[in-house]
Design an enzyme around this catalytic site. Structure first.
Site, mmCIF file in Angstrom:
data_model
loop_
_atom_site.group_PDB
_atom_site.id
_atom_site.type_symbol
_atom_site.label_atom_id
_atom_site.label_comp_id
_atom_site.label_asym_id
_atom_site.label_seq_id
_atom_site.Cartn_x
_atom_site.Cartn_y
_atom_site.Cartn_z
ATOM 1 N N HIS A 140 0.809 -1.215 0.000
ATOM 2 C CA HIS A 140 0.000 0.000 0.000
ATOM 3 C C HIS A 140 0.847 1.271 0.000
ATOM 4 O O HIS A 140 0.317 2.374 -0.009
ATOM 5 C CB HIS A 140 -0.920 -0.020 1.231
ATOM 6 C CG HIS A 140 -2.071 0.921 1.161
ATOM 7 N ND1 HIS A 140 -2.230 1.968 2.040
ATOM 8 C CD2 HIS A 140 -3.132 0.981 0.311
ATOM 9 C CE1 HIS A 140 -3.335 2.625 1.753
ATOM 10 N NE2 HIS A 140 -3.904 2.048 0.707
ATOM 11 N N LYS A 142 3.243 4.396 -1.181
ATOM 12 C CA LYS A 142 3.361 5.250 -2.369
ATOM 13 C C LYS A 142 4.661 6.034 -2.240
ATOM 14 O O LYS A 142 4.720 7.072 -1.569
ATOM 15 C CB LYS A 142 2.189 6.228 -2.495
ATOM 16 C CG LYS A 142 0.846 5.554 -2.804
ATOM 17 C CD LYS A 142 0.092 5.175 -1.566
ATOM 18 C CE LYS A 142 -1.288 4.626 -1.887
ATOM 19 N NZ LYS A 142 -1.992 4.156 -0.703
ATOM 20 N N ASP A 147 17.088 9.508 -8.574
ATOM 21 C CA ASP A 147 18.537 9.771 -8.517
ATOM 22 C C ASP A 147 19.084 9.789 -7.090
ATOM 23 O O ASP A 147 20.173 10.328 -6.846
ATOM 24 C CB ASP A 147 18.879 11.093 -9.215
ATOM 25 C CG ASP A 147 18.722 11.012 -10.729
ATOM 26 O OD1 ASP A 147 18.642 9.880 -11.247
ATOM 27 O OD2 ASP A 147 18.670 12.067 -11.382
ATOM 28 N N HIS A 319 -9.063 11.022 1.041
ATOM 29 C CA HIS A 319 -8.126 9.907 0.901
ATOM 30 C C HIS A 319 -6.824 10.171 1.649
ATOM 31 O O HIS A 319 -5.907 9.360 1.623
ATOM 32 C CB HIS A 319 -7.829 9.672 -0.590
ATOM 33 C CG HIS A 319 -7.216 8.338 -0.895
ATOM 34 N ND1 HIS A 319 -5.883 8.185 -1.222
ATOM 35 C CD2 HIS A 319 -7.748 7.094 -0.914
ATOM 36 C CE1 HIS A 319 -5.622 6.906 -1.445
ATOM 37 N NE2 HIS A 319 -6.733 6.215 -1.259
ATOM 38 N N LYS A 321 -3.875 10.805 4.567
ATOM 39 C CA LYS A 321 -3.373 10.111 5.760
ATOM 40 C C LYS A 321 -2.316 11.015 6.386
ATOM 41 O O LYS A 321 -1.099 10.755 6.304
ATOM 42 C CB LYS A 321 -2.749 8.763 5.396
ATOM 43 C CG LYS A 321 -3.669 7.807 4.605
ATOM 44 C CD LYS A 321 -3.406 7.900 3.133
ATOM 45 C CE LYS A 321 -4.063 6.802 2.313
ATOM 46 N NZ LYS A 321 -5.480 6.631 2.443
ATOM 47 N N ASP A 326 0.865 19.728 18.015
ATOM 48 C CA ASP A 326 1.441 20.999 18.462
ATOM 49 C C ASP A 326 1.938 21.791 17.250
ATOM 50 O O ASP A 326 1.272 21.783 16.221
ATOM 51 C CB ASP A 326 2.520 20.749 19.513
ATOM 52 C CG ASP A 326 1.921 20.111 20.780
ATOM 53 O OD1 ASP A 326 0.727 20.351 21.048
ATOM 54 O OD2 ASP A 326 2.637 19.386 21.479
#
Length: 428
Positions: A140, A142, A147, A319, A321, A326
């Site tokens: 899952h 991404k 380089d 979608h 996350k 603080d």
């Protein structure tokens, strides 16, 4: 016209190819790295141009891990950019999830492979009666590293539904661009998934590393990579959330697409609010999966009664996350706060200590909650008769444990396998 999706013969060939390795079993932890330059990228409008431009400028290497690639305008541009890079001699490894990328045609993958792109499919499986069965233990993450000098990590897949012109179902999401010393850790982690060896840390070194999470400093630009696997790091991301919630003093903002954590994390959220911390949750109000909304709402009464503020984002599917604590701690990544992400999927987040980044993320989430959300209250929270509460209790525990039960099935042992465009060769 595109080729049809991989059929049973394609998948059987992939499944019988000797595995590169089983991912997610390397015991390595990454520490804080300072002096990084960070940029928050909101939605595909900001993310895709930056990623594709970095790939177009690549001279030596591109590493890509993603859950979803669709054959739409975004997937087509990704294919075009990777083929062009491979043709000018850039080494490219693309690790794709077998479920999320299960609809990619053999023609799409073959064009990449023939150009020299090394393609790895995580847990490929054929359909049975037209239904994909490899639901659990997904790749899952991404991640893109170019380089070894620039990295992107977050929740955005390579699909057009991350762009506003997709319509009402376009997703609201985030990623972060990292340049600086932390890229070496992200690069190293991505290479590990192809089998690069790494020295394991002893238990006391891991404990010291986790304790350092609470040791806030005055230095900005700090980044630390954390990940969840099914080997030595099954709870690292959840533990980080619990630690920073315990240390929170002023505010906590969590924006998460699929919110259904376990009791320990729920308790830390509640406790933070009880001791006077301004705790806000931004959750799905217009979900791409109705079950996600229903599951999240089972937690509302428990949290609202303790002073947690809950906002449902209703413009389009959320979608993201992301979270902040603080004025100087943030996280961006692929991990939801639900059983799949916290118990089964392979996930990766970056932790960030940077006031400017924290402020930017806070202002964007503040705009989201103030102008695009509805505020939930105890009156709006679902409640009812005793039988409602009983059913809710049973459903809560079923959903919490069902992914783990499914993961015990003996037939399911995920592997990362190479795709080859001819029966007699592979891309290793």
């Amino acid at each position: 016209m595109s080729s049809p999706p991989m059929d049973k013969a394609d998948v059987e060939h992939l499944s019988t190819t000797p595995p590169i390795r089983e991912p997610g079993v390397v015991d390595v932890e990454y520490g804080w790295q300072g002096n990084n330059r960070l940029e928050l990228l909101e939605n595909g409008e900001a993310y895709f141009p930056r990623v594709f431009e970095a790939m177009r400028q690549a001279t030596t290497e591109i590493l890509l891990e993603t859950f979803i690639v669709f054959e739409d305008k975004v997937g087509d541009e990704l294919q075009e950019v990777l083929i062009a890079a491979a043709q000018r001699g850039v080494r490219i490894t693309a690790s794709l999830d077998g479920f999320g990328c299960g609809e990619l045609s053999t023609g799409y993958l073959t064009a990449l492979s023939e150009a020299g792109v090394r393609i790895q499919i995580f847990d490929p499986a054929p359909k049975h009666l037209g239904i994909r069965t490899n639901w659990f233990r997904r790749l899952h993450r991404k991640i893109v590293v170019v380089d070894g000098t620039i990295a992107f990590i977050g929740g955005i897949n390579f699909s057009a539904d991350h762009l506003a012109d997709f319509g009402p179902e376009a997703k609201q999401d985030y990623s972060v661009e990292v340049q600086g010393p932390a890229v070496a850790d992200i690069h190293h982690f991505a290479l590990l998934q192809s089998g690069r060896p790494a020295r394991a840390k002893y238990w006391w070194q891991r404990r010291t590393q986790r304790r350092s999470e609470l040791a806030f400093t005055d230095h900005d630009g700090q980044v630390r990579l954390v990940y969840r696997d099914n080997g030595e790091h099954p709870t690292d991301i959840e533990e980080v959330y619990r630690q920073v919630l315990r240390s929170a003093q002023r505010r906590v903002v969590i924006a998460n697409a699929y919110f259904f954590p376990g009791y320990r994390l729920l308790r830390e959220i509640r406790n933070a609010a009880r001791r006077g911390v301004d705790v806000r949750l931004i959750l799905q109000g217009q979900p791409d999966m109705l079950a996600a909304k229903l599951a999240a709402r089972m937690t509302y009464d428990y949290l609202l009664k303790s002073g947690v503020q809950i906002y449902e984002y209703c413009d389009r599917p959320l979608h993201g996350k992301v979270a902040l604590v603080d004025e100087d701690w943030s996280t961006v990544g692929s991990s939801n706060l639900d059983p799949l992400s916290l118990s089964l999927n392979l996930e990766a987040n970056v932790l960030i200590r940077d006031r400017a980044f924290n402020r930017d993320l806070f202002e964007r989430l503040e705009d989201l909650s103030n102008n695009h959300c509805k505020v939930m209250s105890t009156e709006k929270s679902p409640r009812g008769r005793v039988w409602h509460m009983t059913v809710g209790f049973l459903v809560f525990h079923f959903l919490r444990h069902f992914p783990a039960w499914a993961g015990w099935l003996p037939a399911h042992k995920p592997r990362l396998k190479p795709f080859s465009h001819s029966a007699g060769s592979d891309t290793r």
